[in-house]
Design a protein around this motif. Structure first.
Motif, PDB file in Angstrom:
ATOM      1  N   ASN A 155      -5.166  -5.606   1.731  1.00 48.33           N
ATOM      2  CA  ASN A 155      -5.256  -4.972   0.405  1.00 48.33           C
ATOM      3  C   ASN A 155      -6.665  -5.019  -0.159  1.00 48.33           C
ATOM      4  O   ASN A 155      -7.007  -4.218  -1.034  1.00 48.33           O
ATOM      5  N   GLN A 156      -7.469  -5.952   0.320  1.00 49.39           N
ATOM      6  CA  GLN A 156      -8.824  -6.067  -0.206  1.00 49.39           C
ATOM      7  C   GLN A 156      -9.804  -5.109   0.467  1.00 49.39           C
ATOM      8  O   GLN A 156     -10.911  -4.908  -0.038  1.00 49.39           O
ATOM      9  N   LYS A 190      -5.731   2.095  -3.218  1.00 46.44           N
ATOM     10  CA  LYS A 190      -7.191   2.048  -3.150  1.00 46.44           C
ATOM     11  C   LYS A 190      -7.699   1.949  -1.714  1.00 46.44           C
ATOM     12  O   LYS A 190      -8.814   2.380  -1.426  1.00 46.44           O
ATOM     13  N   VAL A 191      -6.894   1.348  -0.834  1.00 43.59           N
ATOM     14  CA  VAL A 191      -7.351   1.181   0.548  1.00 43.59           C
ATOM     15  C   VAL A 191      -7.551   2.528   1.219  1.00 43.59           C
ATOM     16  O   VAL A 191      -8.535   2.777   1.911  1.00 43.59           O
ATOM     17  N   TRP A 192      -6.625   3.468   1.000  1.00 40.11           N
ATOM     18  CA  TRP A 192      -6.615   4.737   1.719  1.00 40.11           C
ATOM     19  C   TRP A 192      -7.080   5.904   0.861  1.00 40.11           C
ATOM     20  O   TRP A 192      -6.977   7.063   1.291  1.00 40.11           O
ATOM     21  N   ARG A 193      -7.554   5.640  -0.345  1.00 40.72           N
ATOM     22  CA  ARG A 193      -7.798   6.729  -1.286  1.00 40.72           C
ATOM     23  C   ARG A 193      -8.838   7.727  -0.791  1.00 40.72           C
ATOM     24  O   ARG A 193      -8.738   8.926  -1.047  1.00 40.72           O
ATOM     25  N   LYS A 194      -9.840   7.262  -0.072  1.00 39.47           N
ATOM     26  CA  LYS A 194     -10.920   8.147   0.370  1.00 39.47           C
ATOM     27  C   LYS A 194     -10.677   8.740   1.757  1.00 39.47           C
ATOM     28  O   LYS A 194     -11.565   9.397   2.305  1.00 39.47           O
ATOM     29  N   GLN A 211       0.827  -1.206   0.000  1.00 41.61           N
ATOM     30  CA  GLN A 211       0.000   0.000   0.000  1.00 41.61           C
ATOM     31  C   GLN A 211       0.859   1.253   0.000  1.00 41.61           C
ATOM     32  O   GLN A 211       0.502   2.253  -0.624  1.00 41.61           O
ATOM     33  N   LEU A 212       1.992   1.206   0.649  1.00 36.25           N
ATOM     34  CA  LEU A 212       2.868   2.366   0.711  1.00 36.25           C
ATOM     35  C   LEU A 212       3.653   2.548  -0.576  1.00 36.25           C
ATOM     36  O   LEU A 212       3.874   3.671  -1.027  1.00 36.25           O
ATOM     37  N   LYS A 213       4.046   1.443  -1.201  1.00 38.85           N
ATOM     38  CA  LYS A 213       4.911   1.526  -2.373  1.00 38.85           C
ATOM     39  C   LYS A 213       4.149   1.531  -3.685  1.00 38.85           C
ATOM     40  O   LYS A 213       4.580   2.155  -4.652  1.00 38.85           O
TER      41      LYS A 213
END
Length: 1067
Positions: free
Chosen positions: A847-848, A879-883, A727-729
């Motif tokens: 990730n899901q 996508k996990v943190w996008r919002k 998620q970070l990379k």
């Protein structure tokens, strides 16, 4: 051989009859380990002469013992030569006739499955083929095909001799350069079934091999459709026009011809598929007939050219003015005829007039111009070559005209539709003619496709292929000049021979009869279509059996004898698509694209292998160079776009989609291909370039070393650490996943392999793109230190270390947990690297998961150059943190100007181009860590002091280094004092008291205010605190509704850990 005689058992070289009879025999391999010489012969001799009872010396061989002498009769009549030339064992004529009788133009792998049905086939196949029979003739037959007989004269008439020469020269140069590259690849090992597919896939990898192999398969399939369309055109236009099912009505002749093509083509495809399905040996038996048709047709053309020099054939063409008339509907080339001294109109008159009367109303152009008749084939010595030098391109539906003749057009433009003129059926231009002509030079792979049937493939393939291309290039180039020198231009531009009574134009030149060319071309195109339907399914079967394209796996199966039934069915269906197009001129550019792409990648493969200079690249064919391969590749690419730019783009998109599909599905094939070697060279070059200097601030990104803990089963304890890494990379930058096994490497080899497999499988599941590195060390602390120091290569080294918060560090029975952690903090700081510590990592999102809302909080207490700002920005790319939203918290004291601090921080974020909410939290002095306050104050003082001194950049760095050295010395003295006073536990290292803080604050109040503003004005340098702590479950009241909290850690009040290391010089 001199000095050594190999003979049959029980015979001597002294016997002249026996010596002659067995002069070509060879000795079989040893039957057992006991086959030793019976006499004490020299240890290294191959055969020893031993005296026998009759006094005649006999041969004792290590292969045939004396005990087997009586059984020597079994070797009588056997072919036992150590080496035998192609036609030495039999007379030359009988051997040649024998090989021609068994000639086949089928690719390797086609006739193997017939061995069970025909045992005789194996015996015939034993003497393998040489260059002439095995390579030269198949290439000659495949190259000379339908375009030569049906379209070459039209291309010469339309483009002129000069431009036609350029077209043919470009195409032949392309195939010659490709043949040179192919010869180099083919002689660098054995080329089994698959031909060009095998060469490309083993040279450029499975992705390129699968993509280009399928393109070559599609090209071969559409070539079959083109040959079938040519067969039908010859049948319905020149052999039996009455066999047409659809008749021309009201000017719909072209549409009727297309419908006839579709009906007859479908029937012929079905018939050919049945023939191929029943047995390839029936196609094989007709190979010699098809070859004879091609050769006889070429001979008839040259014989006809020679005959025109002294006796041109009588083919007259009728012209009205300068317009060519079709002779299908009239026989007399005149307006009037005299019958019994009476002038009567002809059938031609009635075609242009409304009645047969002399006073009838006629077409204006017909009335103004005379009807003339000229010789259609004036001969090679007539000088017509000058008239045919230049191009005569035209639009669709225009009349074929002889521009040298005078013509009156009249006052009004006359209508030509429905009149017996010769019309052009398509619009012509240079690039279109290139696309139509190029299929006539394909077929150069016929020799390499059957390398397994050759006696010496590494010698025969280059020689036979290059000789075949040279021969066919000479035939094509000479035919262009001879056609332009012998045939009238209007006849050359008459595609279907309407001006010569519907005869094949090239047939009018042939000797002794036009039917030689018509019949020869008919059987030649029919045989070429059969061979395409035979070879294409086996190419698809070879690709399917390699397993690189999963959805094609079903086409690798077939009948019990190996016949690819399903592949044949798919080939027939794709071939039907070409038949439904129904136009040879439209199908030819399609297969040109696929063949050109295949040839382009053959040249690319040779160029890549030559430039890489891999140790395995040792072709026996030496007459190649990477510049020739690169020139051939460029010429192929140029011809693709010259032929048709949109067809070229479509072919590239198809190949690209296949490539990405194979890459996505993961073609687990290791063929030692050149692309891997090219990648290694590119990586080496890039690493050397990156090594040259430090990355600029704009190029900086966290290159992460992830430290994992493994359990006793070598499984990862915290898999979510890899989730957080991905998620970070987001697949960008460098990621090294490392772990330490405690012990000795010699004892831990198996555990290391198992740990690597487990970590790599988890990386694949979590979609973490990076490298795995497992280190074995006597102690965990040393192993982590080794990873931090040595992980990475050259400029690709990590600058950030990510690890989980140590578990059970507070327990008294685990004294090494917190100590290892503190040592890791110290070592990352000494290495000037950032350390990210994830607390409660098992509760981090997978990730899901997707956050529909929430905040990422950053507690920005001390200036770090923007590192804490960058981390949430990178997280929000996933996508996990996008919002999630980003919030920045900073700490102020009660008497600070909080509003001004918030404005300054907002401006700082604006310059960093980050969107975040800013919050200033006011706290009492005793709530702020003394250590944090001290570090902030020291940094502010340094910044202010260096600014006021107005030093240059080099002087400023030198001054900072002096301050660092002084701090280091004082720190060392403090450590000594601390060790000396270890018996006094009541002393605290951080000696900041409330009174000292108050006095220091009042003493430097103004300095602090201006220094705080300087924090936001500093240029980002991406420096990091000793470590950054990340929470998933917020424990800070202000961050209760956040998904993650990032807090820099420098130490806490009232704790006595070991003294922290000194900050780096530029901290």
């Amino acid at each position: 051989c001199q000095g050594m005689w190999w003979g049959g058992p029980g015979h001597s070289p002294a016997d002249p009859e026996v010596g002659q009879k067995h002069s070509t025999e060879h000795v079989e391999a040893p039957h057992s380990s006991g086959d030793a010489p019976s006499a004490p012969a020299p240890q290294y001799s191959q055969a020893t002469l031993v005296p026998q009872r009759d006094g005649v010396p006999r041969e004792s061989s290590p292969f045939i013992t004396n005990a087997d002498m009586d059984k020597g009769i079994i070797y009588e009549g056997k072919n036992m030569a150590l080496f035998e030339e192609e036609m030495d064992s039999n007379p030359m004529v009988s051997s040649l006739l024998n090989k021609l009788a068994n000639y086949t133009n089928l690719t390797q792998g086609v006739i193997e499955h017939e061995a069970d049905e025909d045992s005789k086939r194996r015996e015939i196949k034993a003497p393998r083929m040489g260059t002439f029979i095995g390579v030269y003739l198949p290439c000659l037959q495949n190259i000379l095909g339908v375009i030569l007989f049906l379209r070459l004269t039209w291309i010469v008439g339309t483009a002129g001799v000069l431009e036609s020469f350029i077209i043919v020269f470009m195409c032949c140069a392309c195939t010659m350069l490709t043949a040179i590259s192919m010869s180099a690849i083919a002689t660098n090992g054995v080329v089994p079934a698959g031909g060009s597919y095998y060469m490309i896939s083993r040279s450029l990898g499975p992705e390129f091999g699968g993509a280009v192999g399928l393109c070559f398969y599609l090209g071969t399939t559409f070539a079959g459709a083109m040959y079938i369309l040519g067969t039908i055109e010859i049948l319905l236009t020149y052999i039996s026009p009455s066999a047409a099912i659809f008749k021309s009505e009201d000017g719909g002749e072209a549409e009727a011809m297309l419908n006839n093509m579709r009906v007859y083509g479908t029937c012929i495809i079905a018939l050919m598929a049945i023939v191929v399905f029943v047995g390839v040996k029936y196609v094989n038996k007709l190979a010699l007939v098809f070859l004879a048709c091609v050769i006889l047709s070429i001979i008839a053309i040259y014989a006809g050219v020679i005959k025109t020099a002294f006796d041109p054939p009588d083919f007259r063409i009728c012209l009205l003015g300068n317009r060519t008339l079709s002779r299908r509907n009239f026989d007399t080339c005149a307006k009037f005829t005299k019958i019994d001294n009476k002038t009567e109109t002809t059938r031609l008159w009635r075609l242009f007039c409304d009645s047969a009367l002399l006073n009838a109303t006629c077409d204006e152009y017909f009335s103004l111009n005379n009807v003339t008749e000229i010789q259609g084939i004036p001969g090679v010595s007539s000088g017509v070559l000058i008239d045919n030098l230049w191009s005569t391109y035209s639009d669709k539906g225009s009349v074929v005209e002889k521009r040298e003749l005078p013509s009156l057009t009249g006052t009004e433009e006359t209508k030509v539709a429905g009149l017996p003129y010769v019309f052009t059926d398509i619009m012509t231009f240079f690039t279109m003619l290139v696309g139509i002509y190029f299929p006539s030079v394909t077929g150069i792979m016929a020799g390499s496709n059957r390398s397994g049937d050759l006696k010496d493939a590494q010698k025969s393939i280059p020689t036979g292929t290059i000789l075949a291309i040279s021969t066919t290039s000479f035939i094509y180039l000479s035919c262009i000049v001879l056609f332009g020198a012998c045939i009238e231009g209007v006849i050359l531009r008459d595609k279907f021979g309407e001006a010569v009574n519907g005869n094949l134009v090239i047939g009018t030149l042939a000797w002794p009869s036009p039917w030689v060319i018509v019949i020869g071309s008919f059987f030649s195109t029919c045989g070429a279509g059969l061979q395409s339907l035979t070879g294409a399914p086996r190419l698809l079967q070879a690709i399917s059996r390699d397993g690189i394209v999963p959805f094609l796996h079903v086409f690798g199966h077939g009948k019990a004898n190996g016949e690819p039934t399903w592949a044949l069915l798919l080939t027939a269906c794709i071939c039907e698509i070409g038949i439904l197009i129904a136009s040879l001129d439209s199908v030819a550019p399609i297969l040109s694209m696929f063949f050109l792409m295949c040839y382009m990648f053959v040249n690319l493969a040779c160029a890549v292998q030559t430039l890489l200079r891999t140790p395995n690249w040792r072709p026996r064919f030496k007459f190649y160079h990477w510049t020739l391969s690169f020139l051939g590749m460029s010429l192929c690419l140029a011809l693709m776009f010259i032929c048709s730019w949109y067809y070229a783009l479509i072919a590239m998109v198809i190949a690209g989609c296949i490539y990405k599909y194979i890459e996505y599905r993961g073609a687990e094939k290791e063929w030692g291909d050149g692309i891997r070697g090219l990648s290694l060279n590119a990586a080496r070059y890039a690493l050397l370039r990156v090594e040259a200097g430090h990355p600029h601030t704009k190029n900086w990104r966290p290159q992460v070393l992830v430290l994992l803990n493994l359990d006793s089963e070598q499984l990862v304890k915290h898999p979510r650490l890899l989730s957080f890494t991905s998620q970070l990379k987001a697949g960008k930058g460098l990621t090294i996943v490392g772990s330490v096994l405690q012990g000795i490497y010699l004892d831990k080899c198996v555990e290391v392999q198992k740990a690597e497999e487990n970590v790599k499988s988890l990386m694949a599941i979590e979609k973490t793109k990076g490298f795995c590195q497992i280190v074995v060390s006597p102690s965990l602390r040393d192993g982590v230190s080794h990873l931090i120091q040595s992980a990475g290569l050259g400029g690709m080294k990590h600058n950030t270390v990510l690890m989980a918060w140590p578990q059970s560090w507070k327990l008294t029975d685990n004294p090494f947990s917190w100590k290892n952690f503190v040592d890791t903090v110290r070592e990352t700081t000494a290495a000037q690297q950032a350390l990210l510590v994830a607390k409660n990592i098992d509760l981090f999102p997978a990730n899901q998961e997707r956050f529909s809302e929430g905040n990422i909080d950053v507690w920005w207490i001390v200036h770090d150059g923007g590192m804490l700002m960058l981390l949430p920005f990178l997280l929000r790319q996933h996508k996990v943190w996008r919002k999630c939203k980003m919030r920045i918290f900073t700490v102020a004291q009660m008497d600070d100007n909080s509003i001004q601090m918030k404005k300054d921080l907002q401006m700082f974020l604006y310059h960093l181009r980050l969107n975040a909410e800013v919050e200033v939290v006011e706290m009492f002095e005793n709530d702020i860590s003394a250590f944090t306050y001290e570090k902030t104050l020291v940094m502010e003082q340094r910044s202010q002091m260096l600014k006021q001194m107005q030093l240059s950049k080099n002087e400023r760095e030198r001054e900072a280094q002096l301050i660092h050295d002084r701090n280091t010395a004082s720190h060392s003295a403090a450590v000594v004092q601390a060790n000396a006073a270890a018996a006094a536990p009541e002393r605290v290292q951080m000696t900041w008291t409330k009174e000292k803080l108050v006095s220091e604050k009042h003493k430097n109040k103004e300095t602090n205010l201006t220094g705080f503003k300087d924090i936001f004005n500093l240029k980002p340098t991406w420096r990091a605190p000793p470590f950054t702590l990340l929470w998933d479950a917020p424990s800070i009241p202000a961050s209760q509704h956040s998904q993650a909290v990032l807090v820099p850690q420098y130490g806490k009040k009232k704790t006595t850990p070991p003294p922290p290391p000194p900050p780096p010089p530029n901290f």
